[in-house]
Write an enzyme that holds these catalytic residues in place. Structure first.
Site, PDB file in Angstrom:
ATOM      1  N   SER A  59       0.846  -1.188   0.000  1.00 25.05           N
ATOM      2  CA  SER A  59       0.000   0.000   0.000  1.00 25.05           C
ATOM      3  C   SER A  59       0.883   1.239   0.000  1.00 25.05           C
ATOM      4  O   SER A  59       2.055   1.182   0.411  1.00 25.05           O
ATOM      5  CB  SER A  59      -0.892   0.001   1.243  1.00 25.05           C
ATOM      6  N   TYR A  61      -1.848   0.377  11.080  1.00 21.03           N
ATOM      7  CA  TYR A  61      -2.078  -0.078   9.712  1.00 21.03           C
ATOM      8  C   TYR A  61      -0.838   0.137   8.854  1.00 21.03           C
ATOM      9  O   TYR A  61      -0.403  -0.751   8.111  1.00 21.03           O
ATOM     10  CB  TYR A  61      -3.273   0.638   9.090  1.00 21.03           C
TER      11      TYR A  61
END
Length: 324
Positions: A130, A154
């Site tokens: 990501s 995250y």
């Protein structure tokens, strides 16, 4: 690329009930691939089930934390290409539940890679990282040679899984590549606290859309059909060019936009007079991120097919059809 490359190719997809997974499986199926999907939960509203495409693929019920199951699946189905998409993908959930996020995103990554290491037929592994793996940098846009320095749960989970993938490529000479994409959007996203599906559903219901941040966070948004195409292009390129192993590729339209501007664009596209409710509750998120896709354009000859406006129009049409 060879138009027959995917015909009868044995492909394993984790996270197939997610938004990207559904569109990727659809594209693989259209090109004749033999697909095995790992699914943890039954999600009747997901794109894979809604379109009944789930009846056209082999489904293995289980979790990426079960390494024995992964190894058995890869071996018994003689898998040749792996797309590892399964992850906990919501930043707010990660900040509330870090342990479950680390278990899925980090342990799940080393489990799938270790199972692949023991499966000699595999010629390409594409692992979803990501843009959040980069953490926060003062210099933008992000390029693939920048440090991975996530700080919040995250972001850290993505930095870790990304580095683990690189280690397997380097140490064990495995055919692994990594994708780092902007914020996905498109039909089939059932996570309503994300800004695009949440805004569209609110407008369809005649409710004010909610912005959980202050509206000033800047991201680039990547349409899911472009993403599915990019993942397949990368897997095909890796199969033909093993020297790509260990490399990461940014995929992005290179079009940064603030959250409030994005919501207002959706409102205009839907001819809505509603005004967003700005809650300003977001914490522990990076304020400004966007990617350079120079490497993908140069080495893969990749270009996005849809602009942000075109992608939003297709996305709005999907939800208007499904939620009517």
């Amino acid at each position: 690329m060879d138009s027959n490359f995917w015909r009868d190719r044995r492909v394993f997809v984790t996270g197939a009930t997610g938004m990207l997974g559904g569109w990727l499986v659809r594209r693989l199926h259209s090109q004749g691939a033999s697909i095995v999907c790992l699914t943890r939960d039954w999600v009747p509203q997901c794109e894979l089930a809604r379109t009944e495409l789930i009846e056209e693929v082999t489904v293995v019920r289980g979790d990426v934390e079960d390494r024995d199951l992964l190894e058995r699946t890869l071996g018994e189905y003689e898998i040749e290409t792996v797309f590892h998409l399964a992850a906990q993908t919501i930043v707010t959930i990660a900040n509330r539940n870090p342990i479950s996020t680390f278990e899925t995103n980090v342990r799940g990554t080393w489990n799938i890679l270790e199972a692949c290491r023991r499966s000699p037929k595999i010629g390409a592994i594409v692992l979803a990282s990501s843009d959040k793996a980069y953490g926060e940098h003062k210099v933008l846009p992000y390029s693939e040679d920048m440090a991975l320095q996530g700080r919040h749960p995250y972001d850290v989970s993505k930095s870790c899984s990304d580095l683990i993938a690189q280690s397997y490529a380097k140490t064990f000479k495995m055919p692994v590549t990594i994708t780092r994409c902007g914020n996905f959007y498109g039909g089939g996203d059932l996570n309503w606290n994300r800004v695009v599906p949440g805004t569209i559903r609110s407008v369809i219901r005649g409710q004010r859309p909610i912005i959980r941040s202050d509206g000033a966070y800047v991201r680039d948004y990547f349409y899911v059909e472009d993403a599915a195409k990019a993942y397949m292009l990368l897997a095909e390129a890796l199969t033909c060019k093993p020297e790509l192993s260990g490399q990461a590729f940014n995929f992005s339209n290179e079009n940064q936009i603030g959250v409030l501007d994005l919501v207002n664009l959706i409102l205009r596209k839907m001819d809505s007079n509603l005004s967003p409710e700005i809650q300003n509750q977001t914490t522990n998120e990076i304020r400004h991120q966007y990617l350079s896709s120079k490497r993908a354009r140069a080495l893969l000859k990749w270009t996005p097919e849809f602009t942000l406006e075109q992608g939003l129009e297709r996305t709005i049409a999907w939800y208007q059809e499904v939620l009517k």
